[in-house]
Enzyme design. Structure first.
Site, PDB file in Angstrom:
ATOM      1  N   TYR A 148      29.571 -96.625 -71.150  1.00 56.00           N
ATOM      2  CA  TYR A 148      29.520 -96.206 -69.674  1.00 56.00           C
ATOM      3  C   TYR A 148      30.884 -95.876 -69.419  1.00 56.00           C
ATOM      4  O   TYR A 148      31.113 -95.124 -68.153  1.00 56.00           O
ATOM      5  CB  TYR A 148      28.791 -97.140 -68.831  1.00 56.00           C
ATOM      6  CG  TYR A 148      29.546 -98.317 -68.239  1.00 56.00           C
ATOM      7  CD1 TYR A 148      29.496 -99.499 -69.209  1.00 56.00           C
ATOM      8  CD2 TYR A 148      30.038 -98.330 -67.072  1.00 56.00           C
ATOM      9  CE1 TYR A 148      30.208-100.687 -68.584  1.00 56.00           C
ATOM     10  CE2 TYR A 148      30.493 -99.483 -66.529  1.00 56.00           C
ATOM     11  CZ  TYR A 148      30.593-100.636 -67.192  1.00 56.00           C
ATOM     12  OH  TYR A 148      31.599-101.804 -67.012  1.00 56.00           O
ATOM     13  N   GLU A 186      12.770 -98.237 -59.099  1.00 53.16           N
ATOM     14  CA  GLU A 186      13.141 -97.341 -57.999  1.00 53.16           C
ATOM     15  C   GLU A 186      12.379 -96.683 -57.363  1.00 53.16           C
ATOM     16  O   GLU A 186      11.106 -96.421 -57.983  1.00 53.16           O
ATOM     17  CB  GLU A 186      14.103 -96.432 -58.919  1.00 53.16           C
ATOM     18  CG  GLU A 186      15.167 -96.970 -59.768  1.00 53.16           C
ATOM     19  CD  GLU A 186      16.287 -95.995 -60.028  1.00 53.16           C
ATOM     20  OE1 GLU A 186      16.327 -94.965 -59.626  1.00 53.16           O
ATOM     21  OE2 GLU A 186      16.994 -96.446 -61.083  1.00 53.16           O
ATOM     22  N   GLN A 191      24.242 -99.003 -73.080  1.00 50.46           N
ATOM     23  CA  GLN A 191      24.910 -98.623 -71.724  1.00 50.46           C
ATOM     24  C   GLN A 191      26.271 -99.367 -71.720  1.00 50.46           C
ATOM     25  O   GLN A 191      27.237 -98.534 -71.532  1.00 50.46           O
ATOM     26  CB  GLN A 191      23.951 -99.075 -70.660  1.00 50.46           C
ATOM     27  CG  GLN A 191      24.542 -98.748 -69.235  1.00 50.46           C
ATOM     28  CD  GLN A 191      23.615 -99.393 -67.924  1.00 50.46           C
ATOM     29  OE1 GLN A 191      22.718 -99.880 -68.217  1.00 50.46           O
ATOM     30  NE2 GLN A 191      24.167 -98.869 -67.029  1.00 50.46           N
ATOM     31  N   HIS A 198      21.725-104.954 -55.994  1.00 56.23           N
ATOM     32  CA  HIS A 198      21.752-104.631 -57.356  1.00 56.23           C
ATOM     33  C   HIS A 198      23.243-104.374 -57.800  1.00 56.23           C
ATOM     34  O   HIS A 198      23.314-104.906 -58.807  1.00 56.23           O
ATOM     35  CB  HIS A 198      20.766-103.281 -57.591  1.00 56.23           C
ATOM     36  CG  HIS A 198      21.058-102.930 -58.949  1.00 56.23           C
ATOM     37  ND1 HIS A 198      20.553-103.451 -60.044  1.00 56.23           N
ATOM     38  CD2 HIS A 198      21.671-101.700 -59.404  1.00 56.23           C
ATOM     39  CE1 HIS A 198      20.819-102.769 -61.040  1.00 56.23           C
ATOM     40  NE2 HIS A 198      21.375-101.770 -60.670  1.00 56.23           N
ATOM     41  N   THR A 249      18.392 -98.705 -58.672  1.00 55.98           N
ATOM     42  CA  THR A 249      17.506-100.212 -58.756  1.00 55.98           C
ATOM     43  C   THR A 249      17.260-100.913 -57.319  1.00 55.98           C
ATOM     44  O   THR A 249      18.324-100.978 -56.822  1.00 55.98           O
ATOM     45  CB  THR A 249      17.954-101.279 -59.856  1.00 55.98           C
ATOM     46  OG1 THR A 249      18.083-100.416 -60.803  1.00 55.98           O
ATOM     47  CG2 THR A 249      17.028-102.205 -59.842  1.00 55.98           C
ATOM     48  N   SER A 252      12.390 -91.295 -68.521  1.00 54.06           N
ATOM     49  CA  SER A 252      12.070 -92.190 -67.118  1.00 54.06           C
ATOM     50  C   SER A 252      10.738 -91.868 -66.771  1.00 54.06           C
ATOM     51  O   SER A 252      10.299 -90.584 -66.732  1.00 54.06           O
ATOM     52  CB  SER A 252      13.095 -91.197 -66.049  1.00 54.06           C
ATOM     53  OG  SER A 252      14.292 -91.350 -66.634  1.00 54.06           O
ATOM     54  N   GLU A 274      14.090-100.300 -64.667  1.00 60.20           N
ATOM     55  CA  GLU A 274      14.574-100.543 -63.245  1.00 60.20           C
ATOM     56  C   GLU A 274      13.649 -99.841 -62.162  1.00 60.20           C
ATOM     57  O   GLU A 274      13.142 -98.816 -62.369  1.00 60.20           O
ATOM     58  CB  GLU A 274      15.972 -99.629 -63.172  1.00 60.20           C
ATOM     59  CG  GLU A 274      17.079-100.192 -64.088  1.00 60.20           C
ATOM     60  CD  GLU A 274      18.399 -99.325 -63.818  1.00 60.20           C
ATOM     61  OE1 GLU A 274      18.655 -98.180 -63.173  1.00 60.20           O
ATOM     62  OE2 GLU A 274      19.543 -99.941 -63.804  1.00 60.20           O
ATOM     63  N   ASP A 280      13.366 -96.060 -64.335  1.00 62.86           N
ATOM     64  CA  ASP A 280      14.675 -95.540 -64.982  1.00 62.86           C
ATOM     65  C   ASP A 280      14.898 -96.694 -65.992  1.00 62.86           C
ATOM     66  O   ASP A 280      15.605 -97.532 -66.005  1.00 62.86           O
ATOM     67  CB  ASP A 280      15.613 -95.695 -63.951  1.00 62.86           C
ATOM     68  CG  ASP A 280      17.012 -95.184 -64.441  1.00 62.86           C
ATOM     69  OD1 ASP A 280      17.132 -94.484 -65.592  1.00 62.86           O
ATOM     70  OD2 ASP A 280      18.079 -95.599 -64.089  1.00 62.86           O
ATOM     71  N   LYS A 296      20.257 -94.005 -70.747  1.00 60.29           N
ATOM     72  CA  LYS A 296      19.318 -93.727 -69.620  1.00 60.29           C
ATOM     73  C   LYS A 296      18.363 -92.477 -69.946  1.00 60.29           C
ATOM     74  O   LYS A 296      17.116 -92.481 -69.151  1.00 60.29           O
ATOM     75  CB  LYS A 296      20.187 -93.383 -68.339  1.00 60.29           C
ATOM     76  CG  LYS A 296      20.966 -94.411 -67.752  1.00 60.29           C
ATOM     77  CD  LYS A 296      20.186 -95.542 -67.103  1.00 60.29           C
ATOM     78  CE  LYS A 296      21.104 -96.484 -66.321  1.00 60.29           C
ATOM     79  NZ  LYS A 296      20.257 -97.280 -65.579  1.00 60.29           N
TER      80      LYS A 296
HETATM   81 MN    MN Z   1      18.701 -96.171 -62.379  1.00 64.75          MN
END
Ligand code: MN
Length: 470
Positions: A271, A228, A267, A160, A387, A284, A226, A260, A280
């Site tokens: 970021y 996860e 982002q 990822h 991820t 979630s 994502e 996620d 984010k």
């Molecule tokens: Mn994540």
């Protein structure tokens, strides 16, 4: 490893709850995941009314068994004995909810699993009429996510990280720290929601379309998921007292699926320099079934083998047991249905299949690293894996990767800019590069191994609703 294969994993075990014996069930007697639940007709606004007992249940086939009522009926005697022998005995709290159980010692959790297996197995001598009254069909229940204290999300898949890094830095996809440190960031526990909760498309700032320009503001245009796995922390550590790699597994209660949700345009703009923030923390989603570390014992595998040229982890993140069995062989799948597909009665389409054994860092390494500076984890904290992606296109765990035309793992690597994408075409003819309003993302996870009963994590679902009107 504190979690051994024992008689509760025997593949020949069957339950008198018939639905658990269906080979397709995620929840045979070998699994026994815990949930926080409530009957649909109970008033969630006033849980203390009407003889409220804790919401902790254990899932067997298509039924949920009320663990607190088992205690009331005196059916957990051996478990009570273990509790009495432990110095900080608090059985009512431990059995109250998933987050209570996270506080319980390993010996208590082990005996609870043994006892539940004994009660539910087909040749059990238990009063079945009595226990049957403590079962509720899953379809008559609502689930609640465990009450999560703190939430940290990692970035532990090398594949990822390489895919995402390649989009923006084709010549240098991995930053120099990646193979030395499990990279992570602190998320928000307040916006973690149970599977089935709809998610409003987030609004925020997006990167200017040209360098030096002003940012745009509005509904996210590049909404993503994502895929996860999450681990619920068991017993915590005192502030200033790290958890060693040897003890790390003792501090895990069990695992769930974690989506996620990620706003890629938000982002991209925010970021640097401190990492993910509003891209984010709007939501979630977690699956409600906490599959215990005990249940996962047959599905352990070696930690991912590092390439000969890669640095070895520093000694504090290395142990023989972690190298031999620090990994988990868990298949993870993502499916999607659009609103139009649901209207037309079309089944969700399969987007990807990956495996958790492909993670560069193990859960034990992430947990150990998290505490090496003295940071204290607490019972019921959630650690996300990052991820889960593999080396092939159909093993990519986010839309950001799935629709991207580059392939750093092809021979020779296919290098394209980050924005060159081929959409996924749905059976209705609709196209997706990212997630549209009305889309439902459905994640599944399960473990299979020759000689053992397949177990699953159920599903983690969420539908995207339109953004609020500005
Ligand atoms: Mn994540």
């Amino acid at each position: 490893m504190p979690y051994a294969i024992d008689e509760t994993h025997d593949p020949s075990l069957k339950s008198w709850v018939e639905s658990a014996n269906d080979p397709k069930s995620d929840f045979p007697i070998q699994n026994l995941p815990y949930v926080n639940y409530m009957g649909k007709d109970e008033d969630p606004a006033n849980p203390l009314a009407d003889g409220f007992v804790g919401p902790l249940g254990v899932v067997i086939g298509d039924q949920i068994l009320d663990v607190n009522r088992l205690l009331d009926e005196g059916l957990l005697e051996t478990v009570e004995e273990v509790a009495t022998n432990s110095e900080d005995s608090d059985i009512c709290y431990w059995l109250h909810a998933v987050e209570g159980l996270a506080n319980a010692p390993l010996a208590f959790r082990k005996e609870l699993r043994n006892q539940l297996s004994t009660i539910l197995k087909s040749d059990s001598s238990i009063d079945r009429d009595l226990v049957s009254k403590l079962l509720t069909p899953v379809t008559d229940c609502v689930f609640h996510e465990p009450s999560i204290g703190d939430y940290t999300d990692f970035y532990a898949s090398l594949y990822h990280a390489t895919n995402v890094g390649s989009m923006f830095r084709p010549d240098n996809p991995l930053l120099p720290n990646y193979k030395h440190i499990p990279i992570g960031y602190h998320g928000r526990a307040s916006s973690i929601v149970a599977s089935g909760t709809s998610i409003k498309r987030p609004v925020g700032q997006q990167a200017p379309s040209e360098e030096g320009g002003s940012p745009a503001f509005g509904p996210c245009k590049l909404l993503d998921y994502e895929m996860e796995m999450g681990v619920i922390v068991g017993r915590g550590n005192d502030l200033g007292e790290p958890i060693s790699i040897v003890e790390a597994e003792d501090h895990m209660l069990g695992m769930c699926i974690l989506n996620d949700w990620s706003a890629r345009d938000l982002q991209k703009w925010e970021y640097v320099p401190l990492g993910p923030f509003l891209a984010k923390n709007f939501a979630s989603t977690v699956s409600p079934y906490i599959v215990t570390m005990e249940a996962l014992a047959p599905f352990r595998c070696p930690a991912m083998e590092r390439d000969a040229g890669d640095p070895q982890p520093l000694p504090y993140m290395d142990s023989d047991a972690n190298r031999k069995a620090g990994g988990f062989d868990i298949m993870v799948e993502v499916h999607l249905s659009s609103a139009k597909m649901r209207e037309q009665g079309i089944e969700p389409v399969h987007l990807s299949t990956g495996n958790f054994k492909d993670m560069y860092w193990t859960l034990a390494q992430m947990l150990t690293h998290h505490t090496v500076n003295g940071c204290n984890l607490q019972p019921g904290d959630l650690l996300g894996s990052g991820t889960i992606s593999g080396t092939t296109r159909d093993a990519r765990g986010s839309m950001l990767e799935l629709t991207w035309d580059g392939d750093p793992f092809a021979e020779p690597p296919v290098v394209v800019p980050g924005t060159q994408r081929t959409p996924i075409v749905l059976p209705t003819g609709e196209e997706r590069k990212f997630i549209a309003d009305g889309d439902e993302v459905i994640m599944k996870a399960y473990c299979e191994r020759e000689g053992f009963r397949r177990i699953g994590f159920g599903e983690c679902r969420g539908i995207i609703e339109p953004a609020r009107t500005l």
